[in-house]
Design a protein around this motif. Sequence first.
Motif, short mmCIF file in Angstrom:
data_model
loop_
_atom_site.label_atom_id
_atom_site.label_comp_id
_atom_site.label_asym_id
_atom_site.label_seq_id
_atom_site.Cartn_x
_atom_site.Cartn_y
_atom_site.Cartn_z
N UNK A 72 0.56 -0.64 7.18
CA UNK A 72 -0.20 -1.48 6.25
C UNK A 72 -0.41 -2.89 6.78
N UNK A 73 0.10 -3.15 7.98
CA UNK A 73 -0.09 -4.46 8.59
C UNK A 73 1.01 -5.45 8.29
N UNK A 74 2.11 -5.01 7.69
CA UNK A 74 3.21 -5.92 7.36
C UNK A 74 4.22 -5.97 8.50
N UNK A 75 4.71 -7.18 8.79
CA UNK A 75 5.75 -7.35 9.80
C UNK A 75 7.09 -6.90 9.21
N UNK A 76 7.70 -5.90 9.82
CA UNK A 76 8.96 -5.36 9.29
C UNK A 76 10.12 -5.53 10.27
N UNK A 77 9.85 -6.14 11.43
CA UNK A 77 10.93 -6.38 12.38
C UNK A 77 10.54 -7.45 13.38
N UNK A 78 11.50 -8.30 13.72
CA UNK A 78 11.27 -9.35 14.72
C UNK A 78 12.52 -9.44 15.58
#
Length: 393
Positions: free
Chosen positions: A362-368
């Motif tokens: 969905x285009x969401x950042x879920x990890x960095x």
Amino acid sequence: MFFLFPFLMNAQIASKGVFLLNGTVEQMDGKYLYLSYFSASEKIIMDSSLVTNGGFHFKGHISQPVLAFLSKRNAKRWNASDTNTTSFFIEPKLLTLRFTNNVFGLPDLTGSDTENEHKELKRLRGEAASLLAPLNRQYEELNYRYIVLSKLKDSSTLLDLIGDKMDSLKEQTAPLSQRLFTIDTIFFRNHPHSIVTAHELTYTMNRLSPALFYTFYEQLGAEVQNSRYGKNLQLKMNNWKSGAMYTIASDFEATNPVQKKIRLADYKGEYVLLIFWASWCKPCRKENPELDSLYQVLKRNKANIAFIAIADDADSQDRWKEAIKRDKVELWQHGLSDRYQNDIMVLYGVSILPTKILIDPKGMIIGRYENDNNRALINDISRIYDRSGNDSL
């Protein structure tokens, strides 16, 4: 009235936003000293003073405490390890400077409350900083050699040797860096409203959790937040937020090695792993085989994921293309981040290489994930994969 004179003079100077710096130095008569700082109008000032009878004098306009650099040579850029350069915080006051044991790198400035706090931090860092400094210099020298050799063909053997030495130095510096980090965070807690805290947070923020960083920032108070160092933190926070967890990833367009455009939007509906790296970055090159092994496993299991590697190599595109081939990561998608025209690294708040960012369909950042320890990344992808089964990630 005699005893009040220095106090009244300081108050008058401060009200006009003026600093007066008087100093003494040995064995420099007839030579110039050069002072660099940001003025009240936020312009870089480079002033000079002729040393006469061991004395020198500077005068300028500043609206707040600022870090100043004093050098024996006239240079536009100074390195922190340069023994001909020293630094200290000046304020709009009457200031006096001398050098401890006549060592240029040991300034003793009186009249600046901010510099007193700076001295305290340097004292606390003491042993750890002195042990770390020569190791960092060795690492910088090896890294420079690594960058130069990486441009040459048939240099893989030497690169491996230099890389092993860099890895060894990294292991030696890690505990010392952690000691300094602990010292710094204690200082931030004990000096929540300090200009020095705001200045040092700029260099420490990438090692702090977002929650702890925001706590330190809020404690600075409005006056320090509106200083040049507070404003710099705000700018970095804005960039940081653009690539923060649980935010929508910003779209971008980049040029690949065959001059075609790639866009993040083209991968909507897939998981995406953004990999920020550079051909000259030793930790990046070291982790590429590990990341590619992960990529191969995912693709064999028909995982719905794209690896997009964004390189800080706009000024060295031939070296970038060679690194892609040498590291055998041609199957990834590749693009360039151009710090002058299309800085994707700034768009995602990336200041450390390597950095990986995991984006959901969905285009969401879920990890960095920063630096080259990929255990957390692999664990996160494994959990997603385990939930989804073998047909998709």
